[in-house]
Design an enzyme around this catalytic site. Sequence first.
Site, PDB file in Angstrom:
ATOM      1  N   ASP A  66      57.119  44.178  48.367  1.00 26.06           N
ATOM      2  CA  ASP A  66      57.136  45.523  48.469  1.00 26.06           C
ATOM      3  C   ASP A  66      58.227  46.273  49.249  1.00 26.06           C
ATOM      4  O   ASP A  66      59.264  45.676  49.407  1.00 26.06           O
ATOM      5  CB  ASP A  66      55.978  45.860  49.544  1.00 26.06           C
ATOM      6  CG  ASP A  66      55.826  45.040  50.804  1.00 26.06           C
ATOM      7  OD1 ASP A  66      56.966  44.507  51.298  1.00 26.06           O
ATOM      8  OD2 ASP A  66      54.599  44.829  50.999  1.00 26.06           O
ATOM      9  N   ASP A 135      43.881  44.384  59.183  1.00 32.34           N
ATOM     10  CA  ASP A 135      42.941  45.137  58.368  1.00 32.34           C
ATOM     11  C   ASP A 135      42.565  44.317  56.970  1.00 32.34           C
ATOM     12  O   ASP A 135      41.976  44.665  56.281  1.00 32.34           O
ATOM     13  CB  ASP A 135      42.967  46.623  58.206  1.00 32.34           C
ATOM     14  CG  ASP A 135      44.325  46.851  57.207  1.00 32.34           C
ATOM     15  OD1 ASP A 135      45.075  46.025  57.027  1.00 32.34           O
ATOM     16  OD2 ASP A 135      44.491  48.090  57.083  1.00 32.34           O
ATOM     17  N   HIS A 137      45.016  43.610  54.788  1.00 34.44           N
ATOM     18  CA  HIS A 137      45.714  43.805  53.573  1.00 34.44           C
ATOM     19  C   HIS A 137      46.974  42.787  53.632  1.00 34.44           C
ATOM     20  O   HIS A 137      47.305  42.034  54.337  1.00 34.44           O
ATOM     21  CB  HIS A 137      46.583  45.281  53.863  1.00 34.44           C
ATOM     22  CG  HIS A 137      47.899  45.133  54.777  1.00 34.44           C
ATOM     23  ND1 HIS A 137      47.453  45.805  56.072  1.00 34.44           N
ATOM     24  CD2 HIS A 137      48.950  44.834  54.795  1.00 34.44           C
ATOM     25  CE1 HIS A 137      48.674  45.748  56.900  1.00 34.44           C
ATOM     26  NE2 HIS A 137      49.437  44.928  56.111  1.00 34.44           N
ATOM     27  N   GLU A 142      46.156  47.969  50.959  1.00 32.86           N
ATOM     28  CA  GLU A 142      45.328  48.559  51.958  1.00 32.86           C
ATOM     29  C   GLU A 142      43.824  48.356  51.790  1.00 32.86           C
ATOM     30  O   GLU A 142      43.632  48.109  50.363  1.00 32.86           O
ATOM     31  CB  GLU A 142      45.641  50.054  52.301  1.00 32.86           C
ATOM     32  CG  GLU A 142      47.065  50.284  52.831  1.00 32.86           C
ATOM     33  CD  GLU A 142      47.367  49.876  54.139  1.00 32.86           C
ATOM     34  OE1 GLU A 142      46.688  48.932  54.768  1.00 32.86           O
ATOM     35  OE2 GLU A 142      48.276  50.292  54.762  1.00 32.86           O
TER      36      GLU A 142
END
Length: 260
Positions: A66, A135, A137, A142
């Site tokens: 990314d 979370d 990801h 996400e």
Amino acid sequence: MEVVIAAPDELARLAADAVERLLVARPDAVLGLATGSSPQLVYDELARRHAERGLSFAGARAFLLDEYVGLPADHPQRYRNVIGADLVSRVDLPPGAVHGPDGLAVDLEAACAAYEAAIARAGGVDLQLLGIGTDGHVAFNEPGSSLASRTRIKTLTRQTRQDNARFFGDDADAVPRRCLTQGLGTISAARHLVLLATGVGKAQAVRQLVEGPVSARWPATVLQLHPHVTVLVDEQAASLLELADHYRETYADKPPWQGL
């Protein structure tokens, strides 16, 4: 999915073993490189093996997961610069061998499509290093991300920006709000996925990844559908796993020649 529970330095050694075994068998292998805290010890170990034992990356290519959108080319937290400092400058990867999404492109959608095409032209990723967010990801996929998603533009959640604030002077508002990221479908196309997680803050995400239902609520759970996944976690990150003893026993009885 193989789960290995060990101390962080042992996890780094195991991940580096997998990379080294691949490079020895296929010097022109395609690596998938992650940034952040999770792979740092792995890169330290690979750099040590390069310096002390001559482990070579000279024929390899690599792709980043990314990139932030809009960070200047010389910003220290631009992921091309991060991976340059963490690994590329410490081994013999040749110039131009490491590729990342173009977060400064005028046409971001076209940049995402071009990145997918570049990975395909390279023959796909042989071994992909991964971390996991609190979370759930992976990369910047996400919660709510399509399990079949490809490289695309994403808006970062407040939680992710808070988690990454430590790299921006503890200022969450300084963390870019958008990124380009490989999708879950893109990541799942790699032939071997190696995910590292340490610390109690990752325990809930690890529990969902390994033992929870496959759901876009916890994007990393898509890894359960992959034929070759290795999850490397320390005792704290493994603290919520109901089958932790089973994973320890299985790994202890694994033939030493098998590798990850």
